[in-house]
Design an enzyme around this catalytic site. Structure first.
Site, PDB file in Angstrom:
ATOM      1  N   ASP A  35      24.715  49.949   6.770  1.00 10.62           N
ATOM      2  CA  ASP A  35      23.863  49.288   5.715  1.00 10.62           C
ATOM      3  C   ASP A  35      24.318  47.954   5.742  1.00 10.62           C
ATOM      4  OD1 ASP A  35      22.446  51.756   5.580  1.00 10.62           O
ATOM      5  OD2 ASP A  35      22.100  51.574   3.248  1.00 10.62           O
ATOM      6  N   CYS A  60      16.491  47.841  -0.351  1.00 12.02           N
ATOM      7  CA  CYS A  60      16.616  48.342  -1.810  1.00 12.02           C
ATOM      8  C   CYS A  60      17.647  47.816  -2.525  1.00 12.02           C
ATOM      9  CB  CYS A  60      16.875  49.864  -1.460  1.00 12.02           C
ATOM     10  SG  CYS A  60      16.041  51.048  -0.387  1.00 12.02           S
ATOM     11  N   TYR A  92      21.132  65.691   4.174  1.00 10.99           N
ATOM     12  CA  TYR A  92      22.540  64.728   4.011  1.00 10.99           C
ATOM     13  C   TYR A  92      23.045  64.711   2.623  1.00 10.99           C
ATOM     14  CZ  TYR A  92      19.238  60.944   2.625  1.00 10.99           C
ATOM     15  OH  TYR A  92      18.408  60.396   1.892  1.00 10.99           O
ATOM     16  N   ASN A 103       8.142  45.192  -8.593  1.00 10.80           N
ATOM     17  CA  ASN A 103       7.934  43.477  -8.223  1.00 10.80           C
ATOM     18  C   ASN A 103       8.440  42.845  -9.460  1.00 10.80           C
ATOM     19  OD1 ASN A 103       7.059  43.787  -5.754  1.00 10.80           O
ATOM     20  ND2 ASN A 103       4.725  43.771  -6.084  1.00 10.80           N
ATOM     21  N   HIS A 149       7.584  46.330  -4.385  1.00 12.07           N
ATOM     22  CA  HIS A 149       8.006  46.127  -2.845  1.00 12.07           C
ATOM     23  C   HIS A 149       9.482  46.307  -2.855  1.00 12.07           C
ATOM     24  CE1 HIS A 149       3.584  44.803  -2.709  1.00 12.07           C
ATOM     25  NE2 HIS A 149       3.661  45.543  -1.438  1.00 12.07           N
ATOM     26  N   GLU A 187      19.433  49.846   5.618  1.00 12.21           N
ATOM     27  CA  GLU A 187      19.724  50.527   6.970  1.00 12.21           C
ATOM     28  C   GLU A 187      19.714  49.613   8.142  1.00 12.21           C
ATOM     29  OE1 GLU A 187      17.714  53.423   4.187  1.00 12.21           O
ATOM     30  OE2 GLU A 187      17.154  51.359   5.189  1.00 12.21           O
TER      31      GLU A 187
END
Length: 224
Positions: A35, A60, A92, A103, A149, A187
């Site tokens: 990441d 994120c 995982y 937002n 978002h 990622e």
């Protein structure tokens, strides 16, 4: 095997303190992903563009458990009233760290680089105010709206002692660097294969762009 620098962790902490991004690979037997990690307070529109163009994953913001509790942020799988949220099994981990997507209220659509950068930096400002005791769930709701978002992630209470995902790796690094408990994680994907970018390719990207690359195992060994 990817070659690691001698003291990547110290270099990573210095980079974060300077507002620079770093690359963090978790573990081959976990997600096996690298990441891009930013201190949320340093993110500008050009950084959001880099995340979507060079990384390609989901942008994120990870917030600490303490901040999330004070702001009343739930785990998303616990509030979705739909059969898709039942039996949310992950290959995982035991559970997803996803919370609400938000937002900032001063954004328009929320998806542009400018809008997401504003939301991200204001999330950092909110996280920084929480420990002072004068910022809570109502204040957060006055500044942010959901859905949005920028996806929020909740860190585990004891960070790396409880969970060793990118959420906790990033937050542990931020805490060690004495930064607000808000970090961006995204990622890195491989354009050709469509899968996670390999550690070797991620390290090559870091070298080409003069960024620090650090292995999750090094973070856990030093900070857990």
């Amino acid at each position: 095997m990817v070659q690691r620098t001698d003291d990547a962790l110290s270099s990573a902490l210095s980079a974060l303190s300077a507002g620079e991004p770093i690359l963090v690979h978790d573990f081959d037997d976990r997600e096996g992903e690298t990441d891009v990690v930013y201190p949320a307070g340093a993110v500008e529109p050009a950084d959001v563009a880099r995340l979507r163009n060079d990384a390609g994953g989901l942008v994120c913001v990870a917030l600490s458990h303490e901040v999330s509790e004070e702001l009343g942020l739930p785990f998303l799988d616990g509030v979705i009233d739909h059969p898709t949220a039942a039996d949310h099994e992950l290959a995982y981990d035991d559970r997803s760290s996803f919370s609400l997507p938000v937002n900032h209220r001063d954004t328009f659509t929320g998806i542009t680089d400018e809008d997401r950068a504003l939301t991200i930096t204001e999330l950092s400002a909110a996280a920084e105010r929480v420990p002072d005791g004068d910022y809570g769930a109502d204040d957060f709701a006055a500044e942010f709206r959901s859905p949005g978002h920028v996806n929020l992630l909740r860190g585990a209470p004891n960070l790396l002692s409880d969970r060793q995902g990118h959420t906790e790796l990033g937050l542990a690094l931020a805490a060690e660097a004495d930064l607000p408990a808000a970090v961006v994680v995204c990622e890195m994907l491989d354009d050709e294969s469509g899968t996670a970018l390999s550690p070797a390719a991620a390290l090559d990207y870091a070298n080409r762009h003069d960024l620090v690359y650090v292995e999750g195992m090094d973070v856990v060994e030093r900070l857990a």
